[in-house]
Design a protein around this motif. Structure first.
Motif, PDB file in Angstrom:
ATOM      1  N   ARG A  33       0.832  -1.215   0.000  1.00  0.00           N
ATOM      2  CA  ARG A  33       0.000   0.000   0.000  1.00  0.00           C
ATOM      3  C   ARG A  33       0.860   1.257   0.000  1.00  0.00           C
ATOM      4  O   ARG A  33       0.589   2.208  -0.731  1.00  0.00           O
ATOM      5  CB  ARG A  33      -0.888   0.023   1.242  1.00  0.00           C
ATOM      6  CG  ARG A  33      -2.024  -0.911   1.193  1.00  0.00           C
ATOM      7  CD  ARG A  33      -2.861  -0.727   2.441  1.00  0.00           C
ATOM      8  NE  ARG A  33      -3.639  -1.913   2.665  1.00  0.00           N
ATOM      9  CZ  ARG A  33      -3.992  -2.364   3.841  1.00  0.00           C
ATOM     10  NH1 ARG A  33      -3.638  -1.724   4.921  1.00  0.00           N
ATOM     11  NH2 ARG A  33      -4.703  -3.456   3.952  1.00  0.00           N
ATOM     12  N   ARG A  34       1.900   1.249   0.831  1.00  0.00           N
ATOM     13  CA  ARG A  34       2.775   2.418   0.906  1.00  0.00           C
ATOM     14  C   ARG A  34       3.442   2.674  -0.443  1.00  0.00           C
ATOM     15  O   ARG A  34       3.507   3.803  -0.912  1.00  0.00           O
ATOM     16  CB  ARG A  34       3.820   2.208   2.003  1.00  0.00           C
ATOM     17  CG  ARG A  34       4.714   3.405   2.230  1.00  0.00           C
ATOM     18  CD  ARG A  34       5.680   3.225   3.380  1.00  0.00           C
ATOM     19  NE  ARG A  34       6.368   1.950   3.341  1.00  0.00           N
ATOM     20  CZ  ARG A  34       6.390   1.068   4.341  1.00  0.00           C
ATOM     21  NH1 ARG A  34       5.773   1.336   5.464  1.00  0.00           N
ATOM     22  NH2 ARG A  34       7.034  -0.068   4.224  1.00  0.00           N
ATOM     23  N   SER A  35       3.875   1.615  -1.092  1.00  0.00           N
ATOM     24  CA  SER A  35       4.525   1.734  -2.391  1.00  0.00           C
ATOM     25  C   SER A  35       3.563   2.277  -3.451  1.00  0.00           C
ATOM     26  O   SER A  35       3.917   3.189  -4.214  1.00  0.00           O
ATOM     27  CB  SER A  35       5.057   0.366  -2.814  1.00  0.00           C
ATOM     28  OG  SER A  35       5.541   0.410  -4.118  1.00  0.00           O
ATOM     29  N   LEU A  36       2.357   1.726  -3.491  1.00  0.00           N
ATOM     30  CA  LEU A  36       1.380   2.197  -4.471  1.00  0.00           C
ATOM     31  C   LEU A  36       1.013   3.655  -4.235  1.00  0.00           C
ATOM     32  O   LEU A  36       0.902   4.440  -5.182  1.00  0.00           O
ATOM     33  CB  LEU A  36       0.123   1.327  -4.428  1.00  0.00           C
ATOM     34  CG  LEU A  36       0.250  -0.060  -5.033  1.00  0.00           C
ATOM     35  CD1 LEU A  36      -1.001  -0.878  -4.753  1.00  0.00           C
ATOM     36  CD2 LEU A  36       0.505   0.037  -6.529  1.00  0.00           C
ATOM     37  N   GLU A  65      -7.325   7.948  -1.829  1.00  0.00           N
ATOM     38  CA  GLU A  65      -6.567   6.741  -1.485  1.00  0.00           C
ATOM     39  C   GLU A  65      -5.127   7.086  -1.126  1.00  0.00           C
ATOM     40  O   GLU A  65      -4.561   6.538  -0.191  1.00  0.00           O
ATOM     41  CB  GLU A  65      -6.601   5.756  -2.656  1.00  0.00           C
ATOM     42  CG  GLU A  65      -5.958   4.441  -2.369  1.00  0.00           C
ATOM     43  CD  GLU A  65      -6.685   3.613  -1.334  1.00  0.00           C
ATOM     44  OE1 GLU A  65      -6.003   2.800  -0.672  1.00  0.00           O
ATOM     45  OE2 GLU A  65      -7.903   3.747  -1.162  1.00  0.00           O
ATOM     46  N   MET A  66      -4.531   8.021  -1.861  1.00  0.00           N
ATOM     47  CA  MET A  66      -3.143   8.415  -1.588  1.00  0.00           C
ATOM     48  C   MET A  66      -2.995   9.095  -0.237  1.00  0.00           C
ATOM     49  O   MET A  66      -1.942   9.003   0.398  1.00  0.00           O
ATOM     50  CB  MET A  66      -2.629   9.376  -2.669  1.00  0.00           C
ATOM     51  CG  MET A  66      -2.299   8.706  -3.957  1.00  0.00           C
ATOM     52  SD  MET A  66      -1.590   9.831  -5.142  1.00  0.00           S
ATOM     53  CE  MET A  66      -2.809  11.108  -5.254  1.00  0.00           C
ATOM     54  N   LYS A  68      -4.640   8.465   2.507  1.00  0.00           N
ATOM     55  CA  LYS A  68      -4.916   7.606   3.653  1.00  0.00           C
ATOM     56  C   LYS A  68      -3.605   7.239   4.339  1.00  0.00           C
ATOM     57  O   LYS A  68      -2.567   7.105   3.701  1.00  0.00           O
ATOM     58  CB  LYS A  68      -5.575   6.300   3.194  1.00  0.00           C
ATOM     59  CG  LYS A  68      -7.012   6.384   2.872  1.00  0.00           C
ATOM     60  CD  LYS A  68      -7.489   4.979   2.547  1.00  0.00           C
ATOM     61  CE  LYS A  68      -8.910   4.895   2.182  1.00  0.00           C
ATOM     62  NZ  LYS A  68      -9.279   3.494   1.863  1.00  0.00           N
ATOM     63  N   PRO A  69      -3.648   6.999   5.647  1.00  0.00           N
ATOM     64  CA  PRO A  69      -2.461   6.473   6.314  1.00  0.00           C
ATOM     65  C   PRO A  69      -2.189   5.051   5.834  1.00  0.00           C
ATOM     66  O   PRO A  69      -3.090   4.356   5.379  1.00  0.00           O
ATOM     67  CB  PRO A  69      -2.835   6.493   7.794  1.00  0.00           C
ATOM     68  CG  PRO A  69      -4.298   6.683   7.851  1.00  0.00           C
ATOM     69  CD  PRO A  69      -4.759   7.245   6.549  1.00  0.00           C
ATOM     70  N   PHE A  70      -0.956   4.611   5.911  1.00  0.00           N
ATOM     71  CA  PHE A  70      -0.568   3.317   5.336  1.00  0.00           C
ATOM     72  C   PHE A  70      -1.313   2.140   5.940  1.00  0.00           C
ATOM     73  O   PHE A  70      -1.479   1.115   5.309  1.00  0.00           O
ATOM     74  CB  PHE A  70       0.948   3.104   5.441  1.00  0.00           C
ATOM     75  CG  PHE A  70       1.434   2.866   6.827  1.00  0.00           C
ATOM     76  CD1 PHE A  70       1.507   1.593   7.353  1.00  0.00           C
ATOM     77  CD2 PHE A  70       1.824   3.936   7.629  1.00  0.00           C
ATOM     78  CE1 PHE A  70       1.964   1.379   8.636  1.00  0.00           C
ATOM     79  CE2 PHE A  70       2.271   3.735   8.909  1.00  0.00           C
ATOM     80  CZ  PHE A  70       2.339   2.449   9.415  1.00  0.00           C
ATOM     81  N   TRP A  71      -1.801   2.263   7.166  1.00  0.00           N
ATOM     82  CA  TRP A  71      -2.463   1.132   7.806  1.00  0.00           C
ATOM     83  C   TRP A  71      -3.942   1.040   7.425  1.00  0.00           C
ATOM     84  O   TRP A  71      -4.574   0.023   7.670  1.00  0.00           O
ATOM     85  CB  TRP A  71      -2.312   1.192   9.320  1.00  0.00           C
ATOM     86  CG  TRP A  71      -2.918   2.419   9.909  1.00  0.00           C
ATOM     87  CD1 TRP A  71      -4.229   2.596  10.267  1.00  0.00           C
ATOM     88  CD2 TRP A  71      -2.251   3.640  10.207  1.00  0.00           C
ATOM     89  NE1 TRP A  71      -4.415   3.853  10.776  1.00  0.00           N
ATOM     90  CE2 TRP A  71      -3.200   4.516  10.747  1.00  0.00           C
ATOM     91  CE3 TRP A  71      -0.945   4.083  10.065  1.00  0.00           C
ATOM     92  CZ2 TRP A  71      -2.897   5.810  11.129  1.00  0.00           C
ATOM     93  CZ3 TRP A  71      -0.627   5.360  10.463  1.00  0.00           C
ATOM     94  CH2 TRP A  71      -1.593   6.206  10.993  1.00  0.00           C
TER      95      TRP A  71
END
Length: 73
Positions: A33-36, A65-66, A68-71
């Motif tokens: 998710r963090r990478s995307l 979506e970008m 949002k926090p990674f979790w």
């Protein structure tokens, strides 16, 4: 009279293998998710709008979506 204090070491119980496997999958999902989100963050607004139209998303979905926090899913 001398008293000797003896302590028995407690057996450390490690998480079970399924729990470790779940943690590994969770970490992998977070990294993905963090990478995307990082990739989308470097994209131009025109490209993001094109991608949203192409995959049938509402305008602004990728931007939300970008941010949002990674979790968060």
């Amino acid at each position: 009279m001398q008293h000797t204090l003896t302590l028995k070491p407690r057996k450390i119980q490690w998480p079970t293998l399924p729990a470790l496997a779940r943690l590994r999958r969770w970490r992998k999902r977070l990294a993905n998710r963090r990478s995307l989100r990082r990739e989308f963050g470097g994209a131009s607004p025109a490209w993001l709008a094109h991608m949203e139209r192409d995959i049938g998303l509402e305008p602004g979905d990728l931007q939300r979506e970008m941010n949002k926090p990674f979790w968060a899913e």
